[in-house]
Design a protein around this motif. Structure first.
Motif, PDB file in Angstrom:
ATOM      1  N   LEU A 112       6.816  43.726  22.823  1.00  0.00           N
ATOM      2  CA  LEU A 112       5.385  43.110  22.642  1.00  0.00           C
ATOM      3  C   LEU A 112       5.003  43.479  21.073  1.00  0.00           C
ATOM      4  O   LEU A 112       4.627  42.522  20.412  1.00  0.00           O
ATOM      5  CB  LEU A 112       4.884  43.251  23.345  1.00  0.00           C
ATOM      6  CG  LEU A 112       3.421  42.386  23.392  1.00  0.00           C
ATOM      7  CD1 LEU A 112       3.590  40.854  23.177  1.00  0.00           C
ATOM      8  CD2 LEU A 112       2.612  42.573  24.550  1.00  0.00           C
ATOM      9  N   GLU A 113       4.767  44.751  20.876  1.00  0.00           N
ATOM     10  CA  GLU A 113       4.271  45.261  19.630  1.00  0.00           C
ATOM     11  C   GLU A 113       4.965  44.762  18.319  1.00  0.00           C
ATOM     12  O   GLU A 113       4.389  44.206  17.464  1.00  0.00           O
ATOM     13  CB  GLU A 113       3.768  46.566  19.494  1.00  0.00           C
ATOM     14  CG  GLU A 113       3.030  47.114  18.306  1.00  0.00           C
ATOM     15  CD  GLU A 113       1.531  46.556  18.324  1.00  0.00           C
ATOM     16  OE1 GLU A 113       1.115  46.185  17.314  1.00  0.00           O
ATOM     17  OE2 GLU A 113       0.942  46.167  19.329  1.00  0.00           O
ATOM     18  N   GLU A 114       6.197  44.948  18.438  1.00  0.00           N
ATOM     19  CA  GLU A 114       6.969  44.586  17.306  1.00  0.00           C
ATOM     20  C   GLU A 114       6.869  43.139  17.221  1.00  0.00           C
ATOM     21  O   GLU A 114       6.993  42.517  16.269  1.00  0.00           O
ATOM     22  CB  GLU A 114       8.490  45.164  17.577  1.00  0.00           C
ATOM     23  CG  GLU A 114       9.332  44.746  16.512  1.00  0.00           C
ATOM     24  CD  GLU A 114      10.633  45.134  16.560  1.00  0.00           C
ATOM     25  OE1 GLU A 114      11.612  45.094  15.930  1.00  0.00           O
ATOM     26  OE2 GLU A 114      11.077  45.926  17.660  1.00  0.00           O
ATOM     27  N   ALA A 115       7.223  42.194  18.513  1.00  0.00           N
ATOM     28  CA  ALA A 115       7.054  40.785  18.305  1.00  0.00           C
ATOM     29  C   ALA A 115       5.700  40.431  17.508  1.00  0.00           C
ATOM     30  O   ALA A 115       6.075  39.319  16.734  1.00  0.00           O
ATOM     31  CB  ALA A 115       7.255  40.214  19.691  1.00  0.00           C
ATOM     32  N   LEU A 116       4.668  41.263  17.915  1.00  0.00           N
ATOM     33  CA  LEU A 116       3.585  40.562  17.220  1.00  0.00           C
ATOM     34  C   LEU A 116       3.355  40.685  15.820  1.00  0.00           C
ATOM     35  O   LEU A 116       2.921  40.122  14.824  1.00  0.00           O
ATOM     36  CB  LEU A 116       2.299  41.429  17.966  1.00  0.00           C
ATOM     37  CG  LEU A 116       1.719  41.179  19.080  1.00  0.00           C
ATOM     38  CD1 LEU A 116       0.888  41.819  20.116  1.00  0.00           C
ATOM     39  CD2 LEU A 116       1.481  39.532  19.275  1.00  0.00           C
ATOM     40  N   LEU A 117       3.972  42.146  15.497  1.00  0.00           N
ATOM     41  CA  LEU A 117       3.890  42.732  14.043  1.00  0.00           C
ATOM     42  C   LEU A 117       4.950  41.508  13.345  1.00  0.00           C
ATOM     43  O   LEU A 117       4.566  41.045  12.176  1.00  0.00           O
ATOM     44  CB  LEU A 117       4.544  44.005  13.744  1.00  0.00           C
ATOM     45  CG  LEU A 117       3.599  44.968  14.413  1.00  0.00           C
ATOM     46  CD1 LEU A 117       4.249  46.323  14.130  1.00  0.00           C
ATOM     47  CD2 LEU A 117       2.258  44.963  13.382  1.00  0.00           C
TER      48      LEU A 117
END
Length: 91
Positions: A41-46
């Motif tokens: 999720l965090e990588e997807a947001l970035l």
């Protein structure tokens, strides 16, 4: 201005940011990563944030290119009108 081996004159790239073609290539990479479903999720947001930023940069470049084309085309119309008004044009 610099002259590329193709003979195209351009301003320094550093002040203009990434080339439009590079933006498209990176956006395609981001899209593939996000569509794969393999990113956290965090990588997807970035990645999404980067994509939005690149999309905005690309849009600005397209707007500038469109304005340049309008100037060139308007200049051509003015030259054409000048020729016909002076009686030297055929249309």
């Amino acid at each position: 201005m610099t002259c590329h081996k193709e003979g195209i004159m351009s301003d320094s790239r550093e002040s203009q940011g990434p080339r439009f073609e590079d933006i498209i290539k990176r956006l395609e990479e981001i899209t593939r990563s996000l569509e794969s479903g393999q990113v956290q999720l965090e990588e997807a947001l970035l990645l999404f944030e980067e994509g939005v930023r690149l999309s905005q940069q690309g849009s600005k470049q397209l707007d500038l290119a469109e304005k340049r084309l309008e100037i060139l085309l308007d200049g051509d119309k003015i030259s054409h009108l000048d020729l016909t008004e002076n009686g030297t044009g055929t249309s």
